[in-house]
Design an enzyme around this catalytic site. Structure first.
Site, PDB file in Angstrom:
ATOM      1  CE  LYS A 116      -3.767  -0.254   2.518  1.00  0.00           C
ATOM      2  NZ  LYS A 116      -4.664  -0.572   3.653  1.00  0.00           N
ATOM      3  CD  GLU A 200      -3.300   6.998   4.046  1.00  0.00           C
ATOM      4  OE1 GLU A 200      -3.044   6.305   3.072  1.00  0.00           O
ATOM      5  OE2 GLU A 200      -4.398   6.983   4.618  1.00  0.00           O
ATOM      6  CG  HIS A 235     -11.288   0.087   9.838  1.00  0.00           C
ATOM      7  ND1 HIS A 235     -11.549   1.422   9.640  1.00  0.00           N
ATOM      8  CD2 HIS A 235     -10.505   0.019  10.927  1.00  0.00           C
ATOM      9  CE1 HIS A 235     -10.937   2.125  10.575  1.00  0.00           C
ATOM     10  NE2 HIS A 235     -10.306   1.298  11.373  1.00  0.00           N
ATOM     11  NE  ARG A 294     -10.098  -7.946  -2.707  1.00  0.00           N
ATOM     12  CZ  ARG A 294     -11.066  -7.235  -2.159  1.00  0.00           C
ATOM     13  NH1 ARG A 294     -12.268  -7.214  -2.697  1.00  0.00           N
ATOM     14  NH2 ARG A 294     -10.854  -6.507  -1.082  1.00  0.00           N
TER      15      ARG A 294
HETATM   16  P1  ADP Z   1      -7.865  -1.911   4.578  1.00  0.00           P
HETATM   17  O1  ADP Z   1      -7.055  -2.284   3.383  1.00  0.00           O
HETATM   18  O2  ADP Z   1      -7.378  -2.551   5.833  1.00  0.00           O
HETATM   19  O3  ADP Z   1      -9.333  -2.050   4.358  1.00  0.00           O
HETATM   20  P2  ADP Z   1      -7.951   0.946   4.030  1.00  0.00           P
HETATM   21  O4  ADP Z   1      -6.735   1.737   3.799  1.00  0.00           O
HETATM   22  O5  ADP Z   1      -8.792   0.585   2.844  1.00  0.00           O
HETATM   23  O6  ADP Z   1      -7.563  -0.360   4.847  1.00  0.00           O
HETATM   24  O7  ADP Z   1      -8.868   1.702   5.066  1.00  0.00           O
HETATM   25  C1  ADP Z   1     -10.005   1.099   5.650  1.00  0.00           C
HETATM   26  C2  ADP Z   1     -10.927   2.168   6.198  1.00  0.00           C
HETATM   27  O8  ADP Z   1     -10.248   2.994   7.149  1.00  0.00           O
HETATM   28  C3  ADP Z   1     -11.454   3.135   5.163  1.00  0.00           C
HETATM   29  O9  ADP Z   1     -12.622   2.682   4.561  1.00  0.00           O
HETATM   30  C4  ADP Z   1     -11.733   4.386   5.993  1.00  0.00           C
HETATM   31  O10 ADP Z   1     -12.965   4.233   6.662  1.00  0.00           O
HETATM   32  C5  ADP Z   1     -10.634   4.345   7.012  1.00  0.00           C
HETATM   33  N1  ADP Z   1      -9.473   5.156   6.592  1.00  0.00           N
HETATM   34  C6  ADP Z   1      -8.417   4.743   5.874  1.00  0.00           C
HETATM   35  N2  ADP Z   1      -7.530   5.745   5.687  1.00  0.00           N
HETATM   36  C7  ADP Z   1      -8.030   6.824   6.291  1.00  0.00           C
HETATM   37  C8  ADP Z   1      -7.588   8.169   6.477  1.00  0.00           C
HETATM   38  N3  ADP Z   1      -6.417   8.608   5.998  1.00  0.00           N
HETATM   39  N4  ADP Z   1      -8.370   9.008   7.183  1.00  0.00           N
HETATM   40  C9  ADP Z   1      -9.545   8.592   7.698  1.00  0.00           C
HETATM   41  N5  ADP Z   1     -10.012   7.345   7.583  1.00  0.00           N
HETATM   42  C10 ADP Z   1      -9.277   6.459   6.876  1.00  0.00           C
END
Ligand code: ADP
Length: 451
Positions: A116, A200, A235, A294
Site C-alpha cells: 500500500k 497518513e 473498517h 479483484r
Molecule cells: P484496509 O485495506 O485494511 O481495508 P484501508 O486503507 O482501505 O484499509 O482503510 C479502511 C478504512 O479505514 C477506510 O474505509 C476508511 O474508513 C478508514 N481510513 C483509511 N484511511 C483513512 C484516512 N487517511 N483518514 C480517515 N479514515 C481512513
C-alpha cells in the site's frame, strides 16, 4: 472462450460465479473443504473436488491442491472470487506458469497495488490525490515523528501489507506515535509477512467512496461510477450503495473521482475488474487510499445501476475479448443498496454465531436480488467469515430502494439463526440513513447507542 472454469472460492461468491458461467454455457469445477460438502457452490457446479480439511490454510489457500484440481478436471481458467487467493500475486504467477488463466489482473499489477505504501506513490505519480503522509515506508521513528508534525495530528499508522482493516492505528498525539509504529510493524509482520509501515493524515469524519473500473487487454478501459461504502464497523463494510448519495448532491465530484480511478488503473497497465478506494472529506476533498485488484463483495450494486455483468466481463477480458462498453453509453439507473447478512450476535459485540440453519428462505420481489452462500439445513461453521447472504435492492429512487431492502430483509426466512438482520433494518429505518447524513464512524456510534 473457456470451456471450463475452476472456482477457487466458497460461499455466496463461488455460487454466483458458477451461476454466471452456467448462463454462458461454461462448465464449472467447484473446490471445497470437508466442511462445505453440502454448500450451494458445490451443488451448482458441474464437478466438485474436495481439497482438504476445513481450515482455509489446508483447503481454500492450498495452491497445490487447487492447481492439481484444475489439471485433473481439465479447467482452463481459475476464478479466485474475492479474499482467499484473489490478491495473491504468487498464485497468479503459478497459474500462468501452469498454462492456466487467472481471471484477474496480472501478477505485476497485484504486486504494484498489494504494497500500500508503493500504491500511494504510484497513484501520486499518476496525478491522483493521495492523503498527505509519508513518501513510502518509514523505518526511522524520528523521521516518522517529523512527518507526523508536518502533516499534523491525528495521524494513521498503516501496515504496507495491511488489509481488512488490520494493521492500522490512529494516533491522536505525539507521545503515542512510537508505540503505534512498533505495534503496527509487529502486526504487519505477523499477519502479512511485511513489517513496513507508512503514515497518513487522519481525515476527520470522512466517507468511503470507491470507483469500479474495467480494463481489457487491449488498452481500453471504462469506469462504472462509484459506490458509497461509508457504513462500516471495525473498517468492515456492512451496507453499501450506488450511486453515492453524497456524490449525487455534488455531481462535479463524480467526474473527478472517476477520472482519478481510471488514471490509477492506467498507471499500472491494469487489466480486468478493479476498485480504486478513496476517503472523501465532508468538504468534498478526495484522497486515494488503496486499490483492490479483484472483484469486490459489493459489486452487485454497480451491476444493478449500470446493467453491466461484471463477472461476465471478467471472464471475457481474461479470455482476451475486447471490452465493448463505451464510457459515453454507460449511465446510472436508479439506486441500489446492498445489505450484508451475517450469522453474528449484535448483542455480543457482533461475535460470529456459528450453528445450524434450519430455515433459510431468501425473499423474492421486484428489484430484489439475493446472493446466498447457504441453503436450509446447512451448518454455519466457525471456519469462515459468517456472511450468510447479500441482499441487494434496486429501485428508481433511494427511498424506494431502502423500503424494498427493509421489506425483503423482514421477509427473509431465518428462524432459529442469530443474525444482524434487525440491526441492519434499524439502520435502514433511521432518519440519518434516509438523509444519507453519515461518516465512517456513524455505524459504530449507532451500534453503541443501541447496545
Ligand atoms: P484496509 O485495506 O485494511 O481495508 P484501508 O486503507 O482501505 O484499509 O482503510 C479502511 C478504512 O479505514 C477506510 O474505509 C476508511 O474508513 C478508514 N481510513 C483509511 N484511511 C483513512 C484516512 N487517511 N483518514 C480517515 N479514515 C481512513
Amino acid at each position: 472462450m473457456f470451456d471450463k472454469i475452476l472456482v477457487a472460492n466458497r460461499g455466496e461468491i463461488a455460487a454466483r460465479i458458477v451461476t454466471v458461467c452456467r448462463r454462458r454455457g461454461i462448465k464449472t469445477v467447484a473446490v471445497h473443504s470437508e466442511a462445505d460438502a453440502s454448500a450451494p457452490h458445490v451443488a451448482l457446479a458441474d464437478e466438485a473436488i474436495c481439497i482438504g480439511p476445513p481450515p482455509v490454510r489446508q483447503s481454500y489457500l492450498d495452491q497445490d491442491a487447487i492447481l492439481a484440481a484444475a489439471h485433473k478436471t481439465g479447467a482452463q481458467a481459475i476464478h479466485p472470487g474475492y479474499g482467499l487467493l484473489s490478491e495473491n500475486a504468487a498464485f497468479a504467477r503459478r497459474c500462468d506458469d501452469a498454462g492456466l488463466v487467472f481471471i484477474g489482473p496480472g501478477p505485476d499489477a497485484i504486486d504494484a497495488m498489494g504494497d500500500k505504501a508503493r500504491a500511494r506513490a504510484t497513484a501520486a505519480a499518476a496525478g491522483v490525490p493521495v492523503v498527505p503522509g509519508s513518501d513510502g515506508p518509514v523505518d526511522d521513528d524520528a523521521v516518522a515523528a517529523a512527518i507526523a508534525e508536518r502533516i499534523g495530528y491525528p495521524v494513521l499508522v498503516k501496515a504496507a501489507g495491511g488489509g481488512g482493516g488490520i494493521g492500522m492505528q490512529l494516533v491522536q498525539k505525539p507521545g503515542k506515535l512510537d508505540r503505534a509504529l512498533a505495534s503496527c510493524r509487529d502486526r504487519g509482520a505477523s499477519s502479512f509477512g511485511n513489517a513496513a509501515v507508512y503514515l497518513e493524515k487522519y481525515i476527520e469524519s470522512p466517507r468511503h467512496i470507491e470507483v469500479q473500473i474495467l480494463f481489457d487487454r487491449h488498452g481500453h478501459g471504462v469506469h462504472l461510477f462509484e459506490r458509497e461504502c461509508t457504513l462500516q464497523r471495525r473498517h468492515q463494510k456492512v451496507i453499501e450503495e450506488a450511486p453515492s448519495p453524497f456524490i449525487s448532491k455534488n455531481p462535479a465530484l463524480r467526474d473527478g473521482l472517476c477520472e482519478a480511478a481510471l488514471a490509477a488503473g492506467r498507471a499500472i497497465g491494469y487489466v480486468n475488474a478493479g476498485t480504486v478506494e478513496f476517503v472523501v472529506g465532508q468538504d468534498g476533498g478526495y484522497y486515494f487510499i488503496e486499490m483492490n485488484t479483484r472483484l469486490q463483495v459489493e459489486h452487485p450494486v454497480t451491476e444493478a445501476i449500470t446493467g453491466v455483468d461484471l463477472i461476465g466481463w471478467q471472464i471475457d477480458i481474461a479470455a482476451g475479448a475486447p471490452l465493448t462498453l463505451e464510457q459515453s453509453a454507460l449511465t446510472i439507473t436508479g439506486n441500489a443498496i446492498e445489505c450484508r447478512l451475517y450469522a453474528e450476535d449484535p448483542a455480543r459485540s457482533f461475535l460470529p454465531k456459528p450453528g445450524p440453519l434450519p430455515v433459510f428462505a431468501p425473499p423474492v420481489g421486484e428489484g430484489v436480488r439475493v446472493d446466498a452462500g447457504y441453503v436450509a439445513g446447512q451448518e454455519v461453521t466457525p471456519y469462515y467469515d459468517p456472511l450468510l447472504a447479500k441482499l441487494i435492492a434496486h429501485a428508481p429512487d433511494r427511498a424506494t430502494a431502502t423500503a424494498r431492502a427493509d421489506a425483503a430483509l423482514a421477509a427473509f426466512g431465518l428462524d432459529g439463526a442469530t443474525t444482524n438482520r434487525d440491526f441492519v433494518r434499524a439502520v435502514l429505518q433511521d432518519p440519518a440513513f434516509a438523509a444519507a447524513d453519515f461518516d465512517t464512524g456513524w455505524l459504530e456510534r449507532f451500534a453503541k447507542d443501541r447496545a
